[in-house]
Design a protein around this motif. Structure first.
Motif, PDB file in Angstrom:
ATOM      1  N   THR A  47       0.826  -1.203   0.000  1.00 56.86           N
ATOM      2  CA  THR A  47       0.000   0.000   0.000  1.00 56.86           C
ATOM      3  C   THR A  47       0.864   1.258   0.000  1.00 56.86           C
ATOM      4  OG1 THR A  47      -1.765  -1.168   1.126  1.00 56.86           O
ATOM      5  CG2 THR A  47      -1.824   1.216   1.229  1.00 56.86           C
ATOM      6  N   LEU A  54       1.077   8.359  -5.655  1.00 59.15           N
ATOM      7  CA  LEU A  54       0.121   9.466  -5.659  1.00 59.15           C
ATOM      8  C   LEU A  54       0.592  10.637  -4.802  1.00 59.15           C
ATOM      9  CD1 LEU A  54      -3.143   7.408  -5.229  1.00 59.15           C
ATOM     10  CD2 LEU A  54      -2.586   8.809  -7.193  1.00 59.15           C
ATOM     11  N   LEU A  56       0.766  10.538  -1.612  1.00 60.83           N
ATOM     12  CA  LEU A  56      -0.209  10.567  -0.502  1.00 60.83           C
ATOM     13  C   LEU A  56       0.282   9.794   0.707  1.00 60.83           C
ATOM     14  CD1 LEU A  56      -3.702  10.107  -2.172  1.00 60.83           C
ATOM     15  CD2 LEU A  56      -2.826  12.104  -0.995  1.00 60.83           C
ATOM     16  N   HIS A  59       1.253  11.170   7.249  1.00 60.97           N
ATOM     17  CA  HIS A  59       1.939  12.221   7.994  1.00 60.97           C
ATOM     18  C   HIS A  59       3.393  11.816   8.259  1.00 60.97           C
ATOM     19  CE1 HIS A  59       1.959  15.734  10.456  1.00 60.97           C
ATOM     20  NE2 HIS A  59       2.242  15.085  11.554  1.00 60.97           N
ATOM     21  N   LYS A  60       4.324  12.642   7.859  1.00 60.50           N
ATOM     22  CA  LYS A  60       5.759  12.433   8.081  1.00 60.50           C
ATOM     23  C   LYS A  60       6.366  11.266   7.308  1.00 60.50           C
ATOM     24  CE  LYS A  60       6.117  14.706  12.556  1.00 60.50           C
ATOM     25  NZ  LYS A  60       6.100  14.521  14.002  1.00 60.50           N
ATOM     26  N   ARG A  83      -1.452  17.136  -7.427  1.00 62.47           N
ATOM     27  CA  ARG A  83      -2.912  17.246  -7.458  1.00 62.47           C
ATOM     28  C   ARG A  83      -3.455  17.130  -8.875  1.00 62.47           C
ATOM     29  NH1 ARG A  83      -2.798  21.239  -3.540  1.00 62.47           N
ATOM     30  NH2 ARG A  83      -3.020  22.872  -5.080  1.00 62.47           N
ATOM     31  N   ARG A  86      -3.296  13.301  -9.684  1.00 64.14           N
ATOM     32  CA  ARG A  86      -4.215  12.427  -8.956  1.00 64.14           C
ATOM     33  C   ARG A  86      -5.619  12.512  -9.506  1.00 64.14           C
ATOM     34  NH1 ARG A  86      -3.157  15.161  -3.563  1.00 64.14           N
ATOM     35  NH2 ARG A  86      -0.961  14.721  -3.287  1.00 64.14           N
ATOM     36  N   GLY A  87      -6.275  11.379  -9.599  1.00 64.93           N
ATOM     37  CA  GLY A  87      -7.660  11.379 -10.042  1.00 64.93           C
ATOM     38  C   GLY A  87      -7.760  11.542 -11.541  1.00 64.93           C
ATOM     39  N   MET A  92      -7.164   5.787  -7.860  1.00 66.31           N
ATOM     40  CA  MET A  92      -6.977   4.693  -6.919  1.00 66.31           C
ATOM     41  C   MET A  92      -8.312   4.226  -6.359  1.00 66.31           C
ATOM     42  SD  MET A  92      -4.141   4.421  -3.976  1.00 66.31           S
ATOM     43  CE  MET A  92      -4.114   3.109  -2.775  1.00 66.31           C
ATOM     44  N   PHE A  94      -9.745   2.066  -3.152  1.00 68.46           N
ATOM     45  CA  PHE A  94      -9.255   1.643  -1.847  1.00 68.46           C
ATOM     46  C   PHE A  94      -9.895   0.338  -1.400  1.00 68.46           C
ATOM     47  CE2 PHE A  94      -8.326   6.095  -2.163  1.00 68.46           C
ATOM     48  CZ  PHE A  94      -7.058   6.176  -1.621  1.00 68.46           C
ATOM     49  N   ASP A  96     -11.533  -0.754   1.443  1.00 64.39           N
ATOM     50  CA  ASP A  96     -12.834  -0.958   2.077  1.00 64.39           C
ATOM     51  C   ASP A  96     -13.839   0.074   1.582  1.00 64.39           C
ATOM     52  OD1 ASP A  96     -14.977  -1.466   3.616  1.00 64.39           O
ATOM     53  OD2 ASP A  96     -13.924  -1.406   5.546  1.00 64.39           O
ATOM     54  N   THR A  99     -15.642   2.435   4.031  1.00 60.98           N
ATOM     55  CA  THR A  99     -15.026   3.611   4.640  1.00 60.98           C
ATOM     56  C   THR A  99     -14.420   4.568   3.612  1.00 60.98           C
ATOM     57  OG1 THR A  99     -12.943   2.421   4.918  1.00 60.98           O
ATOM     58  CG2 THR A  99     -14.457   2.399   6.777  1.00 60.98           C
ATOM     59  N   SER A 100     -14.271   4.130   2.363  1.00 62.49           N
ATOM     60  CA  SER A 100     -13.577   5.011   1.420  1.00 62.49           C
ATOM     61  C   SER A 100     -14.532   5.948   0.676  1.00 62.49           C
ATOM     62  CB  SER A 100     -12.747   4.199   0.426  1.00 62.49           C
ATOM     63  OG  SER A 100     -13.581   3.383  -0.351  1.00 62.49           O
ATOM     64  N   LEU A 101     -15.839   5.723   0.807  1.00 62.25           N
ATOM     65  CA  LEU A 101     -16.788   6.691   0.256  1.00 62.25           C
ATOM     66  C   LEU A 101     -17.251   7.595   1.389  1.00 62.25           C
ATOM     67  CD1 LEU A 101     -18.996   4.412  -2.027  1.00 62.25           C
ATOM     68  CD2 LEU A 101     -17.080   5.850  -2.670  1.00 62.25           C
ATOM     69  N   MET A 165     -15.965   6.102  -9.693  1.00 60.03           N
ATOM     70  CA  MET A 165     -15.314   7.334  -9.261  1.00 60.03           C
ATOM     71  C   MET A 165     -13.897   7.405  -9.824  1.00 60.03           C
ATOM     72  SD  MET A 165     -16.064   8.024  -5.282  1.00 60.03           S
ATOM     73  CE  MET A 165     -14.435   8.322  -4.660  1.00 60.03           C
TER      74      MET A 165
ATOM     75  N   ASP B 255     -10.416   6.978   5.765  1.00 58.89           N
ATOM     76  CA  ASP B 255     -10.187   6.531   4.392  1.00 58.89           C
ATOM     77  C   ASP B 255     -10.799   7.488   3.382  1.00 58.89           C
ATOM     78  OD1 ASP B 255      -8.796   4.364   5.089  1.00 58.89           O
ATOM     79  OD2 ASP B 255     -10.253   2.872   4.411  1.00 58.89           O
ATOM     80  N   TYR B 256     -12.000   8.005   3.690  1.00 56.28           N
ATOM     81  CA  TYR B 256     -12.662   8.804   2.674  1.00 56.28           C
ATOM     82  C   TYR B 256     -11.960  10.130   2.418  1.00 56.28           C
ATOM     83  CZ  TYR B 256     -15.354  10.667   6.692  1.00 56.28           C
ATOM     84  OH  TYR B 256     -15.747  11.206   7.887  1.00 56.28           O
ATOM     85  N   ALA B 259      -9.261   9.145   0.120  1.00 58.18           N
ATOM     86  CA  ALA B 259      -9.880   8.931  -1.190  1.00 58.18           C
ATOM     87  C   ALA B 259     -10.145  10.272  -1.880  1.00 58.18           C
ATOM     88  CB  ALA B 259     -11.170   8.140  -1.043  1.00 58.18           C
ATOM     89  N   ARG B 261      -8.463  13.016  -1.442  1.00 65.66           N
ATOM     90  CA  ARG B 261      -7.168  13.548  -1.897  1.00 65.66           C
ATOM     91  C   ARG B 261      -6.693  12.801  -3.135  1.00 65.66           C
ATOM     92  NH1 ARG B 261      -4.763  14.288   3.928  1.00 65.66           N
ATOM     93  NH2 ARG B 261      -5.428  16.432   4.283  1.00 65.66           N
ATOM     94  N   ALA B 262      -6.977  11.491  -3.171  1.00 72.94           N
ATOM     95  CA  ALA B 262      -6.555  10.693  -4.326  1.00 72.94           C
ATOM     96  C   ALA B 262      -7.276  11.144  -5.590  1.00 72.94           C
ATOM     97  CB  ALA B 262      -6.823   9.213  -4.057  1.00 72.94           C
ATOM     98  N   LYS B 263      -8.347  11.910  -5.434  1.00 77.63           N
ATOM     99  CA  LYS B 263      -9.055  12.411  -6.606  1.00 77.63           C
ATOM    100  C   LYS B 263      -8.438  13.707  -7.108  1.00 77.63           C
ATOM    101  CE  LYS B 263     -13.788  11.866  -5.974  1.00 77.63           C
ATOM    102  NZ  LYS B 263     -14.960  12.035  -5.090  1.00 77.63           N
ATOM    103  N   GLY B 264      -7.433  14.214  -6.389  1.00 74.55           N
ATOM    104  CA  GLY B 264      -6.743  15.410  -6.844  1.00 74.55           C
ATOM    105  C   GLY B 264      -7.493  16.698  -6.585  1.00 74.55           C
ATOM    106  N   LEU B 265      -8.416  16.676  -5.629  1.00 77.82           N
ATOM    107  CA  LEU B 265      -9.153  17.905  -5.311  1.00 77.82           C
ATOM    108  C   LEU B 265      -8.230  18.876  -4.592  1.00 77.82           C
ATOM    109  CD1 LEU B 265     -12.374  16.231  -3.903  1.00 77.82           C
ATOM    110  CD2 LEU B 265     -12.107  17.300  -6.143  1.00 77.82           C
TER     111      LEU B 265
END
Lengths: 334, 359
Positions: A47, A54, A56, A59-60, A83, A86-87, A92, A94, A96, A99-101, A165, B255-256, B259, B261-265
């Protein structure tokens, strides 16, 4: 030129006991339209590898090395350049979908916000492509789905929405981090089928990350196996699954239910497992990190980092012992 | 989604109240709020009876108190000769007609007293709430976004100081510094001595002076209002800053958010749309409690600034064992608390679609 060329990627994370390398000197490529699988146990750095593509990292977290994407070096990108990537160019999915939506935003907002940002399209146009995306990923009644919130969908449906998405801006590379792990087995099959179909319909390069080799067997062109942040073996999917050369890969395959290729164990129907636990971050063993659990380890394994051994053009392992080289068949394993 | 045949009107009404729609929800919460207010009257009445002390002695002069006839007449006048349960029933039945009794100390209807003192407190409390919300949220967001970097460190020191300083100390220090030393603050009270208050409409001098079109009074009212309001807000700012930071950081780990940030917003969109909204849910809860506690702080702050508000009235009623006065203040404070809770509950449903969708 491959779409993605990663060279000597090292990712360092801050832990409670100081910095620790989660990914160590990793090099791999993803070609145009290629499906690459990255497999390994939890904590093997899969991961973190994806997140560093990305920009991403948590932190640190820090990444060094080189990541060449579509002809440009991206590891040194500014926040803004990342930025824009990405997207739009790299998307990407994820692990789960529960929790990712975002629980409070409608599906429409989540499907269109990055499309509108990156492509500067009108609200109506974005809505129209959101509807098409939802039909592509086979969500029934896309009109109603746009107005709904994620909580109104099942896990499988949510993962389909997450895939929609990711596809919204037609990225060149899609990273799927354990896309089926959090789902029921029957639902998993549906998601895999969808990824297959997308592969046929779009010229998409995909990096699938999973700990489940079974998921990769039907989906990918090549597989890279990771252990403790390093590559241990890479090969074409069929080569790697049928003629694994690294002891760790061998162990992973033997641990697959129904995938055992050992004559004796298939008779007794016993599931094999690799002895011991995967090492923790910041506590990786010296030399070849797998030597502590390897039946074939010699003294050099403990002290020296393994060099890559090229078995064929597309197949390489990081193991000085190479215990299965004499016979490329399966009988050597025990 | 499923519909059942409706048998009679009664069951329909029952289902309406227990339904999940917005209106039944509000009605249900209003109903419990009214019950709560009555619970509060019972408890505060009981407590005033349990407190040792003789309201007669506290309100009559020494010579009058030594005359049994005057004492008896005083008791009859204020109903203190009746047994306590009878006093309570009488109080509640009067309350239902909007009568809060006669204050023992001011000898005026408590309701009139409250009408006079409450707007003064409401005025600084509203300004304090506004300040706390704007400053607290802003500092909390900056603190979370710059986590562990310099702005965060500075804000954390200040917010910790804010919640650690007792209100009376902040009030005295601020008054000394800005009035005596710097001369920035105009002084105590709501307007300059001798200045005429604007004609009463709302009781809030700033609003009333604007209604009357009197800008010089408006400016003066604002000048007098600012320092006590800021002092009153400091604690709530500290609490809100710290809580906003904590709840933002919690949401940022989801996670969201990754997610998004992964969209590049752009980061500002991620923060505003994806982080702040869920964070607000828990921030609102704390804000409700922090604002209600402003009223408690107002007792001390109003005394330092000679602000003729509910805090001063409560203080005087308590010292004078003015039972109807104390009851009146309790009712106002309880109503504010309950209203705050009601607003918080309603905002919850506005912000979180899951609460609306849930069935």
């Amino acid at each position: 030129m491959d779409l993605l060329t990663v060279k000597n990627l090292t990712v360092t994370l801050a832990t409670g006991r100081g910095d620790a390398a989660a990914v160590r000197d990793l090099s791999f490529t993803v070609g145009h339209g290629e499906f690459l699988g990255i497999a390994g146990e939890s904590g093997s750095g899969k991961t973190m590898t994806a997140l560093s593509l990305l920009g991403l990292l948590p932190h640190k977290g820090r990444a060094t090395g080189s990541i060449n994407f579509d002809g440009r070096e991206i590891l040194t990108s500014s926040k803004r350049e990342y930025r824009d990537l990405r997207g739009k160019e790299i998307a990407m999915i994820f692990q789960d979908p529960m929790t990712s939506l975002h629980p409070m935003l409608t599906v429409e907002v989540q499907l269109t916000e990055h499309l509108r940002h990156h492509r500067k399209v009108s609200k109506d146009a974005a809505r129209q492509s959101a509807l098409e995306l939802l039909s592509t990923v086979k969500i029934p009644d896309p009109e109603a789905a746009l107005r709904a919130h994620p909580s109104q969908f099942s896990g499988g449906m949510r993962q389909r929405i997450a895939i929609a998405m990711a596809l919204a801006c037609e990225p060149k590379l899609l990273i799927a981090d354990e896309p089926t792990t959090a789902l029921d087995v029957t639902v998993q099959a549906g998601i895999l089928k969808l990824l297959h179909q997308l592969r046929k319909e779009r010229n998409l390069s995909v990096m699938v990350i999973t700990h489940d080799l079974g998921v990769l067997s039907s989906l990918t062109d090549r597989i890279m196996i990771m252990y403790a942040g390093s590559e241990v073996e890479t090969g074409l999917t069929s080569d790697l699954l049928q003629r694994p050369r690294h002891p760790y890969t061998k162990g992973l395959i033997a641990a697959l239910p129904g995938h055992t290729n050992d004559a004796k164990s298939s008779q007794t129907k016993r599931l094999l497992s690799i002895e011991g636990m995967p090492p923790e971050l910041g506590n990786f063993p010296s030399g070849c990190a797998f030597h502590t659990r390897c039946n074939y380890a010699i003294a050099a394994c403990k002290s020296e980092l393994p060099e890559s051994i090229q078995i064929s053009d597309s197949h390489r392992i990081f193991c000085p012992v190479d215990p299965f080289s004499a016979k490329a068949s399966i009988e050597g394993a025990k | 989604m499923r519909t059942k045949p409706v048998s009679d009107e009664k069951s329909q009404r029952k289902r309406f109240l227990s339904g999940n729609g917005f209106v039944p929800f509000i009605l249900r919460r209003l109903l419990t709020s009214v019950l709560l207010v009555f619970g509060v009257t019972f408890i505060s009445f009981s407590i005033t009876q349990l407190v040792p002390g003789d309201p007669v002695a506290a309100n009559l002069g020494q010579s009058a108190y030594s005359d049994p006839k005057i004492v008896a007449a005083f008791k009859v006048q204020f109903g203190l000769d009746k047994p306590v349960p009878v006093q309570y029933v009488k109080y509640v039945s009067k309350l239902l007609h909007g009568d809060l009794g006669i204050s023992l100390s001011s000898k005026r209807p408590v309701l009139d007293d409250l009408k006079e003192y409450f707007p003064a407190t409401l005025e600084i409390a509203l300004v304090a709430v506004f300040l706390a919300l704007v400053v607290g949220l802003l500092l909390g967001i900056i603190s979370a976004v710059t986590r562990d970097r310099l702005p965060d460190q500075i804000i954390r020191v200040f917010s910790l100081t804010g919640v650690s300083m007792p209100a009376f100390w902040t009030a005295l220090t601020a008054f000394y510094l800005f009035f005596f030393v710097l001369g920035w603050a105009p002084g105590t009270g709501r307007l300059a001595p001798g200045a005429d208050p604007p004609p009463t409409v709302t009781g809030l001098y700033t609003v009333d002076s604007l209604i009357a079109g009197d800008f010089s009074t408006f400016k003066q009212a604002v000048a007098y209002l600012l320092l006590p309001a800021i002092v009153l807000a400091i604690y709530a700012i500290g609490v809100l800053t710290r809580f906003t930071r904590a709840s933002m950081l919690e949401i940022l780990g989801n996670d969201y958010v990754r997610a998004a940030r992964a969209k590049g917003l752009p980061e500002i969109t991620v923060i505003r749309r994806h982080v702040l909204r869920p964070a607000l849910l828990s921030i609102i809860t704390v804000a409700g409690v922090a604002f209600s506690s402003l009223l408690a702080g107002s007792v001390l702050v109003e005394n330092v600034f000679s602000w003729p508000g509910l805090g001063q009235y409560a203080y005087r009623a308590a010292v004078g064992l003015d039972l109807p006065g104390i009851m009146g203040v309790s009712m106002v404070v309880a109503t504010v608390y309950i209203t705050m809770n009601l607003i918080v509950d309603i905002l919850y449903r506005v912000i979180d679609p899951q609460m609306r969708d849930a069935s």
